[in-house]
Design an enzyme around this catalytic site. Structure first.
Site, short mmCIF file in Angstrom:
data_model
loop_
_atom_site.label_atom_id
_atom_site.label_comp_id
_atom_site.label_asym_id
_atom_site.label_seq_id
_atom_site.Cartn_x
_atom_site.Cartn_y
_atom_site.Cartn_z
N HIS A 1 -9.23 2.20 0.05
CA HIS A 1 -8.44 1.94 -0.41
C HIS A 1 -8.42 0.95 -1.39
O HIS A 1 -8.39 0.18 -1.38
CB HIS A 1 -7.78 0.85 0.72
CG HIS A 1 -6.04 1.13 1.38
ND1 HIS A 1 -5.61 1.55 0.57
CD2 HIS A 1 -6.08 0.20 1.92
CE1 HIS A 1 -4.07 1.37 1.16
NE2 HIS A 1 -3.88 0.79 1.89
N CYS B 1 0.69 -1.34 0.17
CA CYS B 1 -0.19 -0.13 -0.06
C CYS B 1 0.77 0.77 -0.01
O CYS B 1 0.42 2.32 0.25
CB CYS B 1 -1.01 0.49 1.59
SG CYS B 1 -2.43 -1.41 1.10
N HIS C 1 -2.32 8.82 5.51
CA HIS C 1 -2.98 7.32 5.26
C HIS C 1 -4.00 6.76 5.45
O HIS C 1 -4.83 6.46 4.72
CB HIS C 1 -1.44 6.18 5.67
CG HIS C 1 -1.63 4.57 5.11
ND1 HIS C 1 -1.48 4.70 4.24
CD2 HIS C 1 -1.99 2.94 5.52
CE1 HIS C 1 -1.74 3.19 3.68
NE2 HIS C 1 -1.81 2.37 4.95
N GLU D 1 -0.99 6.59 13.47
CA GLU D 1 -0.73 7.72 12.64
C GLU D 1 -0.97 8.95 13.11
O GLU D 1 -0.19 9.88 12.58
CB GLU D 1 -1.09 7.24 11.71
CG GLU D 1 -0.77 8.52 9.82
CD GLU D 1 -1.70 8.51 8.55
OE1 GLU D 1 -2.71 7.61 8.73
OE2 GLU D 1 -1.31 8.83 7.21
N PHE E 1 2.59 -3.31 4.17
CA PHE E 1 2.05 -4.54 4.84
C PHE E 1 4.18 -4.72 4.38
O PHE E 1 4.49 -3.89 3.71
CB PHE E 1 1.41 -5.82 4.12
CG PHE E 1 0.31 -5.71 5.07
CD1 PHE E 1 -0.84 -4.74 5.54
CD2 PHE E 1 -0.81 -6.61 4.14
CE1 PHE E 1 -1.53 -5.07 6.03
CE2 PHE E 1 -2.30 -7.07 4.81
CZ PHE E 1 -2.20 -6.05 5.76
N LYS F 1 -9.18 8.36 1.47
CA LYS F 1 -9.77 6.82 2.05
C LYS F 1 -11.36 6.91 2.15
O LYS F 1 -11.91 5.73 1.94
CB LYS F 1 -8.67 6.06 2.48
CG LYS F 1 -7.74 6.28 1.94
CD LYS F 1 -6.36 4.46 2.79
CE LYS F 1 -5.73 3.96 1.39
NZ LYS F 1 -4.32 5.85 2.23
#
Lengths: 427, 79
Positions: free
Chosen positions: A356, A179, A320, A330, A415, A351
Site C-alpha cells: 500500500h 490513502c 482499494h 469494498e 483515513f 496492492k
C-alpha cells in the site's frame, strides 16, 4: 470517439504521459511486466532495524543501477540537492521525470508554461525528515536545524520541485487525503483542465513512509500485517481469509493530463481519457469505513454519474483492497452497485504485489489500470488462496487474465472517511 | 594554506556540490558558487559545527566569500 457524460460539451482530458517508481522497480513498463508476471516487491524492512516492531515487512523501492530497474538517486536528483528533500520528494521527482519525458511536452513559450500546472500529493509527506529534526531539537540542538527542514518535509514540495525543474508556471497544487490522495490528485487536476485553469497538468502522488514513525504508527493503529514476517511475499493477500493487515509500500505514480485537442494538435500519444470522477465522505469514523462501505458505494456511483455510464460499461475495477478487514466491505459495495453486471466484472488488488503506497497508491493503480486497457489484461490479485467471502466477481486470483477491457474504475479510500473513484477509458 | 582554510574549502565543496577548483578565496557563495540564501545558512551551520564556534547572525550575514569565512574562523580560533 464520442465524448460522454462529464466531458460532453466540455473540455476533454486525456493521459499523455506516465511515470512510476514502486517496490516493483523503476519505470512504467518494468512495473507492468513484473505485475502481470505475478511478481511482488516485498521483503524484510531494510531501511531501518524493525526487529522491535510487530510488522517487519514492506515494499521498498529497490536500490541499484537505473538500467536494471533500481534506484540510483544521483541519476535523478543532483547530489547537492538530495539533502534538501525528503525521500518522498526524491521518489516523486523520479516518477515525474519519466512521466514528463514520456509525454514529450516541452512548453517553449511563456504562455504554454503558464498553461502547464502540477498537482502531486502525498498522504503523509516527510515523516522521516520530521523525525530526524525532532531528535535534533530534543538533543538541545534546535539552532542546528537545517534551513531545508521545512521545505524538505512539506507535502506540496513535490509539485514545487517539478515546477522549478521544468518551468511549469500554471496551477501549483497538492492533494492531502491520506490513502485517497492519488485518485483525488488525478481527478482534481483533470477538472482544472476541464474548467480551463490549465491545458496540461502533471498529477499524482508520492510516498516514502517505510521509516520508524511510519511503520510504528500504522502498527499502533493495528493496520499492518504482522504474521508474515518470515514470508514477506505472502503478507499482502487482499480478500484472503488469512489476511491480517496491509503491507507498507513506497514510491510514486505520476501522469501527464492534457486537454484532448491540445494533445491531438501536437500529435501526442494518448493512453486513455479521464471520463469520470466521484468523491464522498463517510461521516462515520476516523479509520474504519462506514457499514457496507456505503461511502465507497457513493463515490463509485458519483463517478459513474459524472461519466454518464452504467455499471455495464465497466469491465475492470482496480480495488482499494489493502489486505485488511475492509476488503470485504469494498467487495460488498461493488457487488451491490454492479448488481447483475458483477458477473462479467474483473476486479483485482494490485496492492498484493506492491503493498500500500498510501498517497501514491491511487496514482500507480490508475497507471496499472490504463495499461490493463492498453493490453486487455487484468493484473492478478496475488495470495488470494481462500477468499473469506465468495463472490460472483472474478478477482483474478494468482494469475493475470486476458480480458476485453476498454473502461476501468479505480478506487482509493483514506483515513478520515474520504473516498474517491476515477473512471478511465481507452481512446 | 592553513588547516582552517583547507577545512572550509572541503565543507564548501561538500555542501554546494561544486568543483574544488572553483572554491577560490574570492569566490562568492551566491554569485560564484550557485548557493541560495538557505544554502548559506546551512554553510554557516556547518562551519559552526566543524570548528566548534558560534557565528552570530549579524556576523554570518557578512560572510559572503570563502575568504570571509576563513578570516572569521581564524580570528575566532586565535581569540
Amino acid at each position: 470517439m464520442q465524448s460522454t457524460g462529464l466531458t460532453s460539451g466540455q473540455r476533454r482530458v486525456v493521459v499523455t504521459g506516465m511515470g512510476m517508481v514502486s517496490p516493483l522497480g523503476l519505470g512504467v513498463e518494468r512495473n507492468w511486466s513484473r505485475l502481470v508476471a505475478g511478481e511482488n516487491g516485498f521483503g524484510r524492512i531494510s531501511a531501518f532495524d524493525a526487529s522491535d516492531l510487530p510488522a517487519q515487512v514492506a515494499g521498498e523501492v529497490p536500490a541499484g543501477p537505473t538500467e536494471s530497474g533500481g534506484l540510483t538517486l544521483s541519476d535523478w536528483v543532483p547530489v547537492k540537492d538530495q539533502k534538501k528533500m525528503d525521500r518522498f520528494i526524491h521518489l516523486g521527482l523520479v516518477a515525474a521525470t519519466e512521466a514528463v519525458e514520456d509525454s514529450g511536452w516541452k512548453p517553449e513559450s511563456e504562455e504554454d508554461r503558464c498553461r502547464t500546472g502540477v498537482m502531486i500529493g502525498a498522504g503523509i509527506g516527510g515523516l522521516q525528515t520530521i523525525y530526524e529534526a525532532s531528535v535534533t531539537v530534543k538533543e538541545g540542538r534546535a539552532r542546528r536545524l537545517s534551513p531545508f527542514f521545512i521545505p524538505s518535509a512539506l507535502i506540496n514540495l513535490v509539485s514545487g520541485h517539478v515546477s522549478i525543474k521544468y518551468g511549469f508556471k500554471g496551477p501549483n497544487h497538492s492533494v492531502v487525503t491520506a490513502c485517497a490522495t492519488g485518485v483525488h490528485a488525478i481527478g482534481d487536476a483533470a477538472r482544472m483542465i476541464m474548467l480551463g485553469d490549465a491545458d496540461v497538468m502533471v498529477a499524482g502522488g508520492a510516498e516514502a513512509a517505510v521509516c520508524p514513525l511510519g511503520i510504528a504508527g500504522f502498527c499502533s493503529a493495528k493496520a499492518l500485517s504482522t504474521h508474515f514476517n518470515d514470508t514477506p511475499e505472502k503478507a499482502s493477500r487482499p480478500w484472503d481469509r488469512d489476511r491480517d493487515g496491509f503491507v507498507m509500500g513506497e514510491g510514486s505514480g505520476i501522469v501527464v493530463l492534457e486537454e484532448y485537442e491540445h494533445a491531438k494538435a501536437r500529435g501526442a500519444k494518448i493512453y486513455a481519457e479521464v471520463i469520470g470522477y466521484g468523491m464522498s465522505g463517510d461521516a462515520h469514523h476516523i479509520t474504519a469505513p462506514a457499514p457496507g462501505h456505503e461511502g465507497a458505494y457513493r463515490a463509485m456511483q458519483n463517478a459513474l454519474r459524472s461519466a454518464g455510464l452504467t455499471t455495464a460499461d465497466i469491465q475492470y475495477v482496480n480495488a482499494h483492497g489493502t489486505s485488511t478487514m475492509a476488503d470485504d466491505l469494498e467487495l460488498e459495495a461493488v457487488e451491490r452497485l454492479f448488481g447483475d453486471d458483477a458477473r462479467k466484472l474483473a476486479m483485482s488488488s494490485t496492492k498484493s504485489a506492491t503493498g500500500h503506497l498510501l498517497g501514491a497508491a491511487g496514482a500507480i493503480e490508475a497507471i496499472y489500470s490504463i495499461l490493463a486497457i492498453r493490453d486487455n489484461v487484468a493484473p492478478p490479485t496475488l495470495n488470494l488462496d481462500n477468499p473469506s467471502r465468495e463472490s460472483v466477481i472474478d478477482r483474478i486470483a494468482h494469475t493475470a487474465q486476458e480480458r476485453k477491457i476498454d473502461t476501468i474504475l479505480s478506487n482509493s479510500f483514506g483515513f478520515g472517511g474520504t473516498n474517491a473513484s476515477v473512471i478511465l477509458r481507452g481512446v | 594554506m592553513s588547516e582552517i582554510a583547507d577545512k572550509v574549502k572541503k565543507i564548501v565543496v561538500e555542501h554546494l556540490g561544486v568543483d574544488e577548483s572553483k572554491v577560490t578565496p574570492d569566490a562568492s557563495f551566491i554569485d560564484d558558487l550557485g548557493a541560495d540564501s538557505l544554502d548559506t545558512v546551512e554553510l554557516v551551520m556547518a562551519f559552526e559545527e566543524a570548528f566548534s564556534v558560534e557565528i552570530p547572525e549579524d556576523a554570518a550575514e557578512k560572510i559572503t566569500t570563502v575568504k570571509d569565512a576563513i578570516d572569521y574562523i581564524e580570528k575566532q580560533k586565535a581569540a
